[in-house]
Design an enzyme around this catalytic site. Structure first.
Site, mmCIF file in Angstrom:
data_model
loop_
_atom_site.group_PDB
_atom_site.id
_atom_site.type_symbol
_atom_site.label_atom_id
_atom_site.label_comp_id
_atom_site.label_asym_id
_atom_site.label_seq_id
_atom_site.Cartn_x
_atom_site.Cartn_y
_atom_site.Cartn_z
ATOM 1 N N GLU A 77 3.440 -20.951 -47.411
ATOM 2 C CA GLU A 77 3.928 -19.609 -47.733
ATOM 3 C C GLU A 77 2.870 -18.547 -47.449
ATOM 4 O O GLU A 77 3.161 -17.487 -46.879
ATOM 5 C CB GLU A 77 4.359 -19.560 -49.202
ATOM 6 C CG GLU A 77 4.651 -18.167 -49.745
ATOM 7 C CD GLU A 77 5.810 -17.474 -49.067
ATOM 8 O OE1 GLU A 77 5.969 -16.256 -49.282
ATOM 9 O OE2 GLU A 77 6.562 -18.131 -48.313
ATOM 10 N N HIS A 80 2.395 -17.825 -43.755
ATOM 11 C CA HIS A 80 3.441 -16.914 -43.282
ATOM 12 C C HIS A 80 3.084 -15.463 -43.610
ATOM 13 O O HIS A 80 3.237 -14.568 -42.773
ATOM 14 C CB HIS A 80 4.773 -17.300 -43.934
ATOM 15 C CG HIS A 80 5.929 -16.478 -43.475
ATOM 16 N ND1 HIS A 80 7.002 -16.166 -44.283
ATOM 17 C CD2 HIS A 80 6.190 -15.869 -42.281
ATOM 18 C CE1 HIS A 80 7.852 -15.423 -43.619
ATOM 19 N NE2 HIS A 80 7.393 -15.221 -42.403
ATOM 20 N N HIS A 142 16.279 -10.481 -44.419
ATOM 21 C CA HIS A 142 14.897 -10.704 -43.984
ATOM 22 C C HIS A 142 14.878 -11.298 -42.573
ATOM 23 O O HIS A 142 14.055 -10.903 -41.735
ATOM 24 C CB HIS A 142 14.213 -11.641 -44.973
ATOM 25 C CG HIS A 142 12.718 -11.634 -44.877
ATOM 26 N ND1 HIS A 142 11.979 -10.500 -44.620
ATOM 27 C CD2 HIS A 142 11.805 -12.639 -45.001
ATOM 28 C CE1 HIS A 142 10.691 -10.795 -44.592
ATOM 29 N NE2 HIS A 142 10.560 -12.086 -44.815
ATOM 30 N N HIS A 265 30.828 -19.814 -39.043
ATOM 31 C CA HIS A 265 29.713 -19.725 -38.093
ATOM 32 C C HIS A 265 30.098 -20.354 -36.756
ATOM 33 O O HIS A 265 29.773 -19.823 -35.688
ATOM 34 C CB HIS A 265 28.479 -20.410 -38.674
ATOM 35 C CG HIS A 265 27.243 -20.261 -37.837
ATOM 36 N ND1 HIS A 265 26.801 -19.053 -37.352
ATOM 37 C CD2 HIS A 265 26.338 -21.184 -37.397
ATOM 38 C CE1 HIS A 265 25.689 -19.217 -36.658
ATOM 39 N NE2 HIS A 265 25.401 -20.507 -36.660
ATOM 40 N N HIS A 323 16.422 -24.643 -33.133
ATOM 41 C CA HIS A 323 17.619 -23.805 -33.256
ATOM 42 C C HIS A 323 17.228 -22.365 -33.581
ATOM 43 O O HIS A 323 17.825 -21.412 -33.051
ATOM 44 C CB HIS A 323 18.520 -24.373 -34.349
ATOM 45 C CG HIS A 323 19.927 -23.848 -34.290
ATOM 46 N ND1 HIS A 323 20.659 -23.747 -33.125
ATOM 47 C CD2 HIS A 323 20.746 -23.388 -35.276
ATOM 48 C CE1 HIS A 323 21.850 -23.261 -33.378
ATOM 49 N NE2 HIS A 323 21.932 -23.018 -34.681
#
Length: 367
Positions: A77, A80, A142, A265, A323
């Site tokens: 975290e 990032h 986000h 989706h 992906h």
């Protein structure tokens, strides 16, 4: 062009290219953070258990006794956040370097300011992601914000490259302005707008899938759980006013709601493919737009293949990251296609001028 101006533009060209690449990296690191369940590895923001570096377990227990420290997730975290913070510094540098060029014709000052605004909003969304405990709405926004930063960086880079390779148009010189030729495609504007809007919608659906942990809600392909139209709870799956407060790690929705998100989706992907193929067919013979749209179609089919593989192989980490990388590639390729349509290449402009001059001579001969 004065030497100082050209040098500044060269620096901006390099910075915005680095920013584009780094933004793609930040998006992938963010996806990795989410996929290894490290989104709440640090329960506070901007620090981690009140520190800029991951502390020891004893300090963490004193500050947040209800959230045990998992060092690996905490470091993921924080990595990032470090990379994202560095990206913010690059944005500030771009705005600072471009300030003296803000009145120069052709310089993308407004886009640069938009980039600054979006990166600040991204910082806020990053904080809300943690403080609201992975609330799906914020996580999805986000992701869309990250892709917006990517496209704004890319667009500023392309605009600066253009200003370095083409003369600055004057008030009486319209032939060198690339926007003069966009009217040639005004009849197809609606198709481009539809394509971009459906791409944004599909990216948002992808964010909604991952934030609600619906990636493997459907088993099998092309059917979903051995059915073409399985049991779904669409109203619950797309209930956008979910309660703020619970920890949304691993999701809160029941199976039918997650299935609804996954199926929608898939439908969005099919609709996007139809529109992209229509765009490609319309512009396949264009000098630059056709090649750019070919890249978009290739990126689209690669992304579809990755999506299918993720379902069939039960979402392995490396494939899920690919992906996400596919979404980045599809976004950039679509941005490049829009650029080629809006600002045709010199070769295309020469073709346009040749056709116009031919029409003039044919009219003269006819008289």
């Amino acid at each position: 062009m004065p030497y100082s101006t050209e040098r500044r533009l060269q620096w901006l060209k390099r910075l915005t290219l680095v920013g584009t690449v780094l933004t793609a990296l930040v998006i992938l690191v963010g996806a990795w953070t989410r996929l290894v369940d490290a989104g709440l590895g640090c329960p506070d923001w901007p620090g981690c258990y009140g520190r800029l570096l991951v502390p020891d377990a004893e300090h963490a227990a004193l500050l947040h006794p209800d959230v045990p420290l998992v060092p690996f997730k905490a470091w993921v975290e924080m990595a990032h956040r470090y990379v994202a913070s560095f990206l913010g510094l690059i944005v500030l540098s771009v705005v600072a370097l471009g300030f003296s060029l803000r009145k120069r014709p052709g310089f993308p000052w407004k886009v640069s300011i938009a980039l600054l605004v979006v990166i600040l909003l991204q910082g806020a969304f990053g904080a809300f992601t943690v403080t609201l405990k992975l609330w799906p709405q914020v996580v999805t926004l986000h992701l869309l914000g990250g892709l917006s930063v990517l496209m704004l960086f890319f667009w500023v880079h392309l605009r600066i490259r253009l200003s370095l390779t083409r003369p600055v148009p004057t008030s009486t010189d319209h032939t060198s302005s690339p926007t003069r030729y966009t009217s040639l495609f005004k009849n197809a504007n609606a198709l481009w707008v539809i394509g971009v809007l459906i791409l944004v919608l599909q990216l948002a659906l992808g964010g909604w899938v991952t934030s609600n942990y619906a990636g493997i809600a459907c088993q099998g392909f092309p059917t979903c759980n051995t059915q073409w139209w399985p049991e779904m709870d669409i109203s619950e799956g797309f209930h956008l006013t979910q309660t703020v407060g619970p920890n949304y790690l691993h999701g809160q929705l029941h199976a039918d709601a997650r299935t609804a998100i996954h199926v929608i989706h898939r439908i969005g992907a099919l609709l996007l493919g139809i529109v992209l193929l229509a765009l490609w067919w319309r512009y396949r013979a264009a000098a630059s737009g056709g090649r750019a749209l070919t890249l978009v179609v290739i990126a689209y089919f690669a992304q579809v293949a990755l999506g299918i593989a993720n379902v069939l192989l039960w979402l392995p980490l490396w494939l899920a990251l690919l992906h996400t990388a596919g979404a980045v590639a599809l976004t950039l390729s679509m941005g490049w296609a829009v650029w080629c349509w809006k600002y045709p290449s010199n070769q295309h402009l020469n073709e346009v001028n040749y056709l116009k001059s031919s029409q003039v001579f044919s009219t003269y001969d006819g008289n």
